[in-house]
Scaffold this active site. Structure first.
Site, mmCIF file in Angstrom:
data_model
loop_
_atom_site.group_PDB
_atom_site.id
_atom_site.type_symbol
_atom_site.label_atom_id
_atom_site.label_comp_id
_atom_site.label_asym_id
_atom_site.label_seq_id
_atom_site.Cartn_x
_atom_site.Cartn_y
_atom_site.Cartn_z
ATOM 1 C CE LYS A 48 17.653 -35.006 30.444
ATOM 2 N NZ LYS A 48 18.173 -33.687 29.957
ATOM 3 C CG HIS A 109 19.748 -37.408 21.906
ATOM 4 N ND1 HIS A 109 20.746 -37.702 22.810
ATOM 5 C CD2 HIS A 109 19.237 -36.217 22.303
ATOM 6 C CE1 HIS A 109 20.839 -36.710 23.691
ATOM 7 N NE2 HIS A 109 19.938 -35.803 23.401
ATOM 8 C CB SER A 139 16.841 -38.156 33.736
ATOM 9 O OG SER A 139 17.464 -36.986 33.295
#
Ligand code: A3P
Length: 296
Positions: A48, A109, A139
């Site tokens: 995010k 990620h 988020s």
């Protein structure tokens, strides 16, 4: 679908000390042994933090404009998500990467210490985008609610605690942003802040181009700015993730392109939560030279 959903929503496992969804841990040996090409570009973030935005910027720079592929192929197929390992019939990131011609963009990620070594052995370039923790928290919470591929977020209160203590997928935000920050020297890592990109996209896009060895004329820069603006990306099916099956991404609960602002946390955190957040933040960030802006 029920079986698939149960699998997707399953809880977190421990991947070398980092909380991770079961599907990633399951496939870990293959992911760890991924063999990078020297011209692969890694786009890395804590979730995010502007991954999709950077993918679109990089793709426009590399293509010197908005190519036919960019107009017809979803982001996830142009920048495969390295560790993504959904149940059949969906392809894994590794499956997509296998069939992809060079030069590839690889999205991840993973915290720095878990990135497959072959990226560094091949001297690959990487772009890391970092976003302030408070906006990431908000988020990420909405994303857990809309994405059935994430574990259940629990109540807001539980999620808040879990985020602060790093008990969420891909682990602690603090460890992630500082890990990549500390690693950047000696490697070809371009570290970008979401807030800078938001405040001065021209300057930041030019810096990314320079890092990629490209120069942008005014016309191309304008095209990229327009194509990668939040509103354009929100309406673009190739970037807004509307091509993901609706039982996986529930855009009616919260759209993937949600707000795209700096400071949304102010509309969510109570005064008490904000104080608790700041306390933990100061404790965890005391030793680093890394600083963030939480408003513009
Ligand atoms: P919000 O939920 O705060 O709106 P990622 O791609 O890493 O999953 O990050 C998603 C976040 O980046 C979302 O944040 C999304 O709206 C925001 N984002 C995506 N494209 C953007 C753009 N062009 N400009 C600003 N923010 C963008």
């Amino acid at each position: 679908d029920a079986e698939v959903l149960k699998h997707l929503r399953s809880g977190l496992t421990d991947l070398q000390g980092v909380p991770m969804t079961l599907s990633v841990t399951h496939r870990w040996d293959d992911i760890k042994n991924f063999s990078a090409h020297p011209d692969d570009l890694l786009i890395a973030t804590y979730p995010k933090s502007g991954t999709t935005w950077m993918v679109e910027i990089v793709d426009s720079i590399r293509n010197e404009g908005i190519s036919q592929e960019m107009r017809s192929i979803p982001s996830l197929m142009r920048a495969p998500f390295l560790e993504m390992n959904p149940p059949a019939p969906f392809p894994s990131g590794l499956d997509i990467l296998k069939t992809m011609p060079a030069p590839r963009m690889v999205k991840t990620h993973l915290p720095f210490q878990l990135v497959p070594q072959s990226f560094w052995d091949n001297n690959c370039k990487a772009i890391y985008i970092a976003r302030n923790a408070k906006d990431v928290l908000i988020s990420y919470y909405y994303f857990h609610k809309m994405n059935t591929g994430m574990p259940e977020p629990g109540t807001w209160h539980e999620f808040f605690d879990n985020f602060l203590s790093g008990k969420v997928s891909w682990g602690s935000w603090f460890d992630h942003v500082t890990g990549w920050w500390d690693a950047r020297e000696g490697l070809r890592i371009h570290y970008v802040f979401y807030e800078d990109l938001k405040q001065d996209p021209v300057k930041e896009i030019k810096k990314v181009a320079l890092f990629l060895g490209k120069t942008l004329n005014k016309e191309l820069l304008d095209t990229i700015l327009e194509h990668t603006s939040f509103n354009k990306m929100k309406d673009n099916p190739m970037t807004n993730f509307s091509t993901v099956p609706p039982f996986v991404f529930k855009h009616d609960i919260s759209p993937f392109m949600r707000k795209g602002t700096v400071g949304d946390w102010k509309l969510h955190l109570t005064v008490a939560e904000n104080e608790r957040f700041d306390e933990e933040y100061q404790r965890r960030m005391a030793a680093t030279s890394l600083t963030f802006r939480t408003e513009l």
